[in-house]
Write an enzyme that holds these catalytic residues in place. Structure first.
Site, PDB file in Angstrom:
ATOM      1  N   CYS A  46      -5.134   2.842  10.481  1.00  8.52           N
ATOM      2  CA  CYS A  46      -6.086   3.928  10.748  1.00  8.52           C
ATOM      3  C   CYS A  46      -7.386   3.384  11.315  1.00  8.52           C
ATOM      4  O   CYS A  46      -8.387   4.097  11.361  1.00  8.52           O
ATOM      5  CB  CYS A  46      -6.342   4.749   9.488  1.00  8.52           C
ATOM      6  SG  CYS A  46      -6.983   3.802   8.086  1.00  8.52           S
TER       7      CYS A  46
ATOM      8  N   PHE B 173       0.862  -1.191   0.000  1.00  5.44           N
ATOM      9  CA  PHE B 173       0.000   0.000   0.000  1.00  5.44           C
ATOM     10  C   PHE B 173       0.900   1.243   0.000  1.00  5.44           C
ATOM     11  O   PHE B 173       0.710   2.165   0.793  1.00  5.44           O
ATOM     12  CB  PHE B 173      -0.940   0.021   1.202  1.00  5.44           C
ATOM     13  CG  PHE B 173      -1.766  -1.232   1.376  1.00  5.44           C
ATOM     14  CD1 PHE B 173      -2.983  -1.379   0.724  1.00  5.44           C
ATOM     15  CD2 PHE B 173      -1.324  -2.263   2.201  1.00  5.44           C
ATOM     16  CE1 PHE B 173      -3.742  -2.543   0.895  1.00  5.44           C
ATOM     17  CE2 PHE B 173      -2.071  -3.415   2.376  1.00  5.44           C
ATOM     18  CZ  PHE B 173      -3.291  -3.562   1.714  1.00  5.44           C
TER      19      PHE B 173
END
Length: 438
Positions: free
Chosen positions: A394, A298
């Protein structure tokens, strides 16, 4: 089922992550937005469910020591911030509790070490935002900003204390600007971003072609304010600069001697100071050596890839967005970084362990997934036995889910974890965890 609107008093015992105080009324949980633990409040019931009620805060009878005066006059109306009524240290303790409770309850794991929270400025920090736009004749013009806390309408606000001043200090001017456009009823949002040099870029989404008069007004605004103004008539590929300084948007990692160029719609971390500290801590915790081969999953624009390349032998960045991956490649080439390689792949697909780019020679891996986590990537990494893994999250729930798999199925241990206060005054919890196996 009718609701009694009579005011009542309630003792608040706990706090949800999104800033709702929790008390018990006749044995039933009652959630009161804006109340803090230890407070006695007066509230009015607003909703009733089988297992809980909701109520609106009317007055704080006995305030908690952690209560502060919110620095923003729109707090309580605007839904952008949920915790501004509590001192910042208390907010961080709440986020730590959320992280470690999730690791324990969902992941059934305990961190060997609790990392000190990464902290920075708590006002004027947010350098990216999607601002809603709505022309409302009954309000006397255009609204620009975030949605109301309770409801689906935009808050009637004139500035924002958490946004970078180049954005938050211009909401009044933006409202006035759009009021004067022919297309004021056909602009639904503005994407805003500020780079390290203070260059602010605004992307105006418009649902129909703009008149030449509107284009001229927007260009004049850009010149007067020293902004970059972009137009977006369709998808992300339709964004084009209309006016303003012809300079690249850029942020840097001075500790590693690298910069990252980005477009006005590219994803970047919202808090520049925390982002720099996050990257530095992540690389320190990975314990890379000059001959390390690192897999950066990512990878986006290369926020971690480029600094890692200064400390490792080779870094392979993998990302599903081909446009961002190409920008990462250009960022590396432009700075003479030749020990990186880039692969476009959907990291949410099953069977990643069979991909040719995931060979058995990596000794470090960094994961920075979206809120949905990295379930497929964890399966691939675990099956290859990469000895050290740094996970940037997150969402504590998906981090805990993936930690469960790494520890209890693949034999890793959770060496350390801690929060990063990337979004002060909000309910967002950003964290970092390092896993290792012998």
């Amino acid at each position: 089922m009718s609701i009694d609107r009579s005011p009542f008093e309630l003792q608040i015992d706990d706090l949800t992550l999104d800033g709702q105080g929790v008390g018990r009324r006749e044995g039933k949980a009652c959630f009161v937005a804006g109340a803090l633990p230890g407070e006695r409040v007066r509230a009015v019931q607003t909703g009733r469910k089988r297992n809980f009620d909701t109520a609106q805060l009317e007055a704080v009878m006995e305030p908690a020591p952690e209560r502060v005066e919110p620095p923003c006059e729109w707090f309580g109306v605007c839904g952008g911030c949920r915790l501004m009524h509590a001192e910042v240290d208390f907010q961080r303790r709440l986020k730590e509790r959320n992280l470690f409770e999730a690791l324990s309850r969902i992941g059934h794991v305990t961190a060997g070490q609790r990392l000190e929270p990464l902290v920075g400025d708590d006002l004027g920090y947010r350098r990216t935002a999607r601002l809603g736009v709505k022309y409302v004749a009954k309000k006397g013009g255009t609204l620009v900003g975030f949605r109301e806390r309770a409801g689906r309408y935009l808050a009637d606000m004139w500035d924002c204390q958490v946004l970078h001043p180049a954005i938050g200090g211009r909401i009044r001017q933006l409202r006035q600007l759009i009021d004067g456009l022919d297309a004021r009823e056909r602009i639904p949002q503005i994407e805003a971003v500020v780079d390290d040099a203070g260059t602010a870029a605004l992307v105006f989404r418009h649902l129909q072609p703009l008149s030449q008069a509107d284009r001229d007004r927007l260009a004049a605004f850009a010149a007067e304010e020293g902004l970059q103004v972009y137009l977006q008539p369709g998808g992300p590929d339709t964004v084009q600069q209309l006016a303003g300084p012809q300079v690249p948007l850029r942020y840097g990692h001075p500790d590693f001697g690298v910069t990252v160029d980005f477009g006005p719609l590219d994803f970047i971390q919202v808090h520049a100071e925390i982002n720099r500290r996050m990257v530095r801590r992540a690389i320190d915790l990975l314990e890379t050596a000059p001959d390390s081969r690192v897999l950066d999953l990512f990878c986006g624009l290369g926020n971690f890839t480029l600094p890692l390349a200064r400390r490792a032998g080779e870094v392979v960045g993998v990302e599903g967005d081909a446009r961002m991956l190409e920008r990462a490649r250009v960022n590396a080439e432009g700075q003479g970084i030749r020990n990186t390689r880039y692969v476009c792949a959907n990291l949410e697909d099953e069977g990643l362990q069979d991909m040719p780019w995931l060979d058995g020679s990596f000794d470090r891996v960094l994961l920075d997934p979206p809120r949905t986590g990295a379930a497929a990537a964890v399966e691939a990494i675990g099956s290859h036995g990469i000895p050290r893994l740094l996970y940037v999250s997150c969402n504590p729930a998906t981090l805990a889910r993936d930690a469960d798999r790494l520890v209890h199925h693949f034999g890793y241990r959770l060496d350390a974890a801690g929060i990063m206060d990337m979004f002060p005054h909000t309910a967002h919890v950003e964290s970092m965890a390092v896993f290792a196996r012998d």
